[in-house]
Design a protein around this motif. Structure first.
Motif, mmCIF file in Angstrom:
data_model
loop_
_atom_site.group_PDB
_atom_site.id
_atom_site.type_symbol
_atom_site.label_atom_id
_atom_site.label_comp_id
_atom_site.label_asym_id
_atom_site.label_seq_id
_atom_site.Cartn_x
_atom_site.Cartn_y
_atom_site.Cartn_z
ATOM 1 N N GLY A 142 0.803 -1.209 0.000
ATOM 2 C CA GLY A 142 0.000 0.000 0.000
ATOM 3 C C GLY A 142 0.838 1.262 0.000
ATOM 4 O O GLY A 142 0.447 2.269 -0.601
ATOM 5 N N LEU A 143 2.000 1.231 0.653
ATOM 6 C CA LEU A 143 2.827 2.428 0.776
ATOM 7 C C LEU A 143 3.735 2.653 -0.418
ATOM 8 O O LEU A 143 4.269 3.753 -0.582
ATOM 9 N N SER A 144 3.914 1.647 -1.252
ATOM 10 C CA SER A 144 4.779 1.799 -2.418
ATOM 11 C C SER A 144 4.135 2.729 -3.441
ATOM 12 O O SER A 144 2.914 2.817 -3.558
ATOM 13 N N ALA A 145 4.966 3.427 -4.176
ATOM 14 C CA ALA A 145 4.472 4.343 -5.209
ATOM 15 C C ALA A 145 3.714 3.572 -6.281
ATOM 16 O O ALA A 145 4.054 2.435 -6.623
ATOM 17 N N MET A 146 2.662 4.206 -6.793
ATOM 18 C CA MET A 146 1.922 3.589 -7.894
ATOM 19 C C MET A 146 2.844 3.389 -9.081
ATOM 20 O O MET A 146 3.769 4.165 -9.324
ATOM 21 N N ALA A 147 2.625 2.303 -9.809
ATOM 22 C CA ALA A 147 3.501 1.946 -10.921
ATOM 23 C C ALA A 147 3.294 2.880 -12.105
ATOM 24 O O ALA A 147 2.172 3.311 -12.392
ATOM 25 N N ALA A 148 4.375 3.184 -12.801
ATOM 26 C CA ALA A 148 4.262 4.027 -13.993
ATOM 27 C C ALA A 148 3.550 3.291 -15.126
ATOM 28 O O ALA A 148 2.939 3.926 -15.990
ATOM 29 N N CYS A 149 3.613 1.970 -15.131
ATOM 30 C CA CYS A 149 2.857 1.127 -16.068
ATOM 31 C C CYS A 149 2.196 0.020 -15.261
ATOM 32 O O CYS A 149 2.856 -0.622 -14.445
ATOM 33 N N HIS A 150 0.916 -0.179 -15.514
ATOM 34 C CA HIS A 150 0.193 -1.185 -14.729
ATOM 35 C C HIS A 150 -0.889 -1.807 -15.595
ATOM 36 O O HIS A 150 -1.725 -1.094 -16.159
ATOM 37 N N HIS A 151 -0.874 -3.138 -15.716
ATOM 38 C CA HIS A 151 -1.871 -3.847 -16.510
ATOM 39 C C HIS A 151 -3.126 -4.033 -15.665
ATOM 40 O O HIS A 151 -3.052 -4.510 -14.539
ATOM 41 N N VAL A 152 -4.269 -3.627 -16.201
ATOM 42 C CA VAL A 152 -5.537 -3.816 -15.498
ATOM 43 C C VAL A 152 -6.433 -4.728 -16.323
ATOM 44 O O VAL A 152 -6.410 -4.718 -17.553
ATOM 45 N N PHE A 153 -7.219 -5.531 -15.604
ATOM 46 C CA PHE A 153 -8.109 -6.496 -16.234
ATOM 47 C C PHE A 153 -9.514 -6.335 -15.642
ATOM 48 O O PHE A 153 -9.885 -7.063 -14.727
ATOM 49 N N PRO A 154 -10.285 -5.347 -16.110
ATOM 50 C CA PRO A 154 -11.652 -5.209 -15.586
ATOM 51 C C PRO A 154 -12.404 -6.522 -15.714
ATOM 52 O O PRO A 154 -12.400 -7.156 -16.776
ATOM 53 N N SER A 155 -13.057 -6.949 -14.623
ATOM 54 C CA SER A 155 -13.624 -8.291 -14.585
ATOM 55 C C SER A 155 -15.009 -8.396 -15.202
ATOM 56 O O SER A 155 -15.466 -9.499 -15.476
ATOM 57 N N GLU A 156 -15.677 -7.280 -15.405
ATOM 58 C CA GLU A 156 -17.020 -7.377 -15.949
ATOM 59 C C GLU A 156 -17.379 -6.103 -16.687
ATOM 60 O O GLU A 156 -16.816 -5.034 -16.438
ATOM 61 N N ALA A 157 -18.316 -6.203 -17.617
ATOM 62 C CA ALA A 157 -18.772 -5.045 -18.359
ATOM 63 C C ALA A 157 -19.563 -4.129 -17.435
ATOM 64 O O ALA A 157 -20.391 -4.577 -16.650
ATOM 65 N N VAL A 158 -19.290 -2.835 -17.512
ATOM 66 C CA VAL A 158 -19.976 -1.858 -16.681
ATOM 67 C C VAL A 158 -21.059 -1.190 -17.508
ATOM 68 O O VAL A 158 -20.792 -0.668 -18.593
ATOM 69 N N PRO A 159 -22.313 -1.194 -17.045
ATOM 70 C CA PRO A 159 -23.370 -0.542 -17.810
ATOM 71 C C PRO A 159 -23.162 0.970 -17.843
ATOM 72 O O PRO A 159 -22.773 1.579 -16.846
ATOM 73 N N SER A 174 -7.627 -8.216 -26.882
ATOM 74 C CA SER A 174 -6.645 -8.597 -25.871
ATOM 75 C C SER A 174 -7.257 -8.440 -24.486
ATOM 76 O O SER A 174 -8.099 -7.568 -24.261
ATOM 77 N N PRO A 175 -6.857 -9.274 -23.529
ATOM 78 C CA PRO A 175 -7.386 -9.147 -22.172
ATOM 79 C C PRO A 175 -6.793 -7.932 -21.466
ATOM 80 O O PRO A 175 -5.581 -7.822 -21.310
ATOM 81 N N GLY A 176 -7.646 -7.012 -21.046
ATOM 82 C CA GLY A 176 -7.200 -5.858 -20.286
ATOM 83 C C GLY A 176 -6.403 -4.863 -21.103
ATOM 84 O O GLY A 176 -6.237 -4.991 -22.313
ATOM 85 N N PHE A 177 -5.919 -3.831 -20.410
ATOM 86 C CA PHE A 177 -5.120 -2.801 -21.069
ATOM 87 C C PHE A 177 -4.081 -2.270 -20.098
ATOM 88 O O PHE A 177 -4.153 -2.503 -18.884
ATOM 89 N N LEU A 178 -3.118 -1.546 -20.627
ATOM 90 C CA LEU A 178 -2.010 -1.028 -19.834
ATOM 91 C C LEU A 178 -2.285 0.429 -19.472
ATOM 92 O O LEU A 178 -2.452 1.272 -20.355
ATOM 93 N N VAL A 179 -2.371 0.714 -18.181
ATOM 94 C CA VAL A 179 -2.449 2.096 -17.703
ATOM 95 C C VAL A 179 -1.023 2.653 -17.674
ATOM 96 O O VAL A 179 -0.126 2.050 -17.069
ATOM 97 N N VAL A 180 -0.814 3.789 -18.331
ATOM 98 C CA VAL A 180 0.511 4.394 -18.425
ATOM 99 C C VAL A 180 0.441 5.772 -17.769
ATOM 100 O O VAL A 180 -0.438 6.577 -18.090
ATOM 101 N N ARG A 181 1.376 6.056 -16.872
ATOM 102 C CA ARG A 181 1.363 7.311 -16.121
ATOM 103 C C ARG A 181 2.647 8.088 -16.407
ATOM 104 O O ARG A 181 3.634 7.984 -15.663
ATOM 105 N N PRO A 182 2.668 8.884 -17.459
ATOM 106 C CA PRO A 182 3.907 9.586 -17.836
ATOM 107 C C PRO A 182 4.191 10.843 -17.021
ATOM 108 O O PRO A 182 5.240 11.459 -17.201
ATOM 109 N N CYS A 183 3.278 11.247 -16.128
ATOM 110 C CA CYS A 183 3.444 12.500 -15.371
ATOM 111 C C CYS A 183 3.802 12.256 -13.906
ATOM 112 O O CYS A 183 3.719 13.184 -13.084
ATOM 113 N N LEU A 184 4.191 11.037 -13.550
ATOM 114 C CA LEU A 184 4.450 10.721 -12.146
ATOM 115 C C LEU A 184 5.613 11.519 -11.557
ATOM 116 O O LEU A 184 5.662 11.731 -10.346
#
Length: 448
Positions: A142-159, A174-184
């Motif tokens: 929890g205390l570690s910095a958020m990753a500059a690149c992080h693969h997310v896999f939403p588990s269900e369709a959101v209405p 492709s399963p999921g997508f890569l969240v990229v944070r270039p402003c960290l």
């Protein structure tokens, strides 16, 4: 160094040298994301990348629709396609957590063939998140910095409603997508100064100053901490260092899994979803790595967004290391022939059932492997199923408690298939986790 050059350097480090042809940006209209849009606009023209901009309108404030319209106007002026994703909260659960899940799920529905989505988290966000999680008693994860690149896999369709430009549809999704944070590595005020210099537009979310929200309270607290040498930069640097330590623990846990663990498979090669550790697994490494491995396996089995809390994990680890069973995080531990078995807790999946069709997903994980079972029911095996599986039990080598939560296929009260206990034709179900982490548990441990 200018922000444009720093942004280009971050993009090169995170996605280069062969950049995707299309990249998405999540832009809310706030100062951070509008600055990122301008930076990405300048960068994309230099590198020949096409941007697709998306705004999620959570509908939680009356101004949100106008803010989405402002982003659309700016995108039109810059020449980039834009879409608005509208979500309607049902009023259940935590607002912030529900909004985050909805944002990722809607973006996943909208993104088409795009595999990279830029988000404008800053150094200030890293510091604020550190303080919020410190207040909750979080451990190193929890205390570690958020990753500059992080693969997310939403588990269900959101209405929700999707209005605007849609990226091209993929030939194979492709399963999921890569969240990229270039402003960290950039500060919030730096980004606003950049916009002011260029006479750019943005809106201020009033919730950023509302003490009802934890992040707003932490922003006020940080101003006081600054005078004692605990300002944004110091907190963010600490979070980054802890992130390095977290990576070392991930590597050690994955190495330990390779020596003492395996995923249960039937004679036909079907995976049941049960994980097995050797009798002396906890003596093969130091206690911190053993706890890390155990927590990672519970996280993997549960399919939850986060692993178990540190205090609860400590007690669970001590129980199973001394030969006791128990439950935690929707999972259960039991022993068979001295080996530790970890599996889904029956209570966590009881009552969950899905009518099988093309989009069926049970327990956030299991899908039918083919269409032969369309119209049947996918659910946990349960006691009734256990009584019908006697012929396959011995070969499966799974105890009663572990079998109760196995995925199984039924029709009109008749058990048709349970791969984990060798019932049915075999290969009836496949795990979504195999798509998400082709390298199996080891890959999961290295990324969580």
């Amino acid at each position: 160094m200018s922000l444009d050059r720093r942004f280009a350097g971050a993009m090169g480090h995170l996605l280069g040298p062969d950049f995707p042809s299309d990249i998405a940006l999540a832009v809310s209209g706030g100062g951070d994301s509008m600055a990122m849009l301008t930076l990405a606009h300048n960068w994309a023209h230099a590198w020949g990348v096409r941007l697709w901009v998306v705004t999620v309108d959570h509908g939680l404030r009356p101004e949100s629709a106008a803010e989405a319209a402002m982003v659309a106007e700016e995108c039109a002026a810059l020449g980039w396609p834009h879409a608005v994703l509208r979500w309607h909260w049902d009023g259940t659960g935590n607002t912030m957590d529900a909004g985050r899940r909805a944002r990722l799920g809607l973006i996943d529905r909208w993104r088409g063939s795009i595999g990279h989505v830029l988000m404008a988290h800053t150094r200030d966000d890293v510091a604020e998140t550190f303080l919020m999680r410190l207040a909750r008693g979080s451990g190193i994860d929890g205390l570690s910095a958020m990753a500059a690149c992080h693969h997310v896999f939403p588990s269900e369709a959101v209405p929700g409603e999707i209005a605007g430009d849609l990226p091209p549809a993929p030939a194979e999704r492709s399963p999921g997508f890569l969240v990229v944070r270039p402003c960290l590595e950039m500060g919030r005020e730096e980004l606003r100064h950049y916009l002011r210099t260029l006479k750019g537009r943005w809106v201020e979310d009033p919730s950023n100053e509302d003490p009802a929200y934890g992040r707003a309270r932490m922003r006020r607290l940080m101003a006081l901490l600054e005078t004692e040498g605990l300002g944004r930069d110091r907190l963010a640097e600490t979070a980054v260092r802890l992130g390095s330590d977290r990576e070392a623990l991930r590597l050690r846990a994955a190495e330990l899994w390779g020596r003492v663990g395996r995923a249960h498979e039937t004679a036909a090669g079907d995976r049941s979803g049960v994980l097995i550790l050797d009798p002396d697994w906890h003596r093969q490494s130091d206690p911190a790595t053993a706890r890390r491995l155990l927590g990672g396996l519970l996280h993997y089995l549960s399919g939850a967004d986060h692993g178990p809390r540190a205090e609860a994990l400590d007690g669970f680890h001590d129980r199973v290391a001394s030969g006791g069973g128990g439950t935690l995080h929707g999972c259960e531990a039991a022993f068979r022939q001295g080996r530790l078995l970890l599996f889904r807790e029956q209570a966590a999946v009881a009552g969950q059932s899905e009518t099988i069709g093309p989009e069926t997903l049970w327990d956030g994980r299991w899908r039918p492997a083919h269409r032969a079972f369309d119209g049947c029911t996918l659910r946990a095996l349960g006691e009734n199923g256990w009584r019908e599986t006697a012929p396959g039990r011995a070969a499966a080598e799974l105890p009663h408690r572990a079998a109760l939560s196995l995925p199984s296929i039924w029709q009109d009260g008749t058990l048709l298939a349970c791969d984990g206990l060798n019932v049915g034709p075999g290969g009836s179900l496949r795990s979504r986790f195999d798509e998400m982490w082709p390298g199996g548990v080891r890959e999961f441990l290295l990324s969580h």
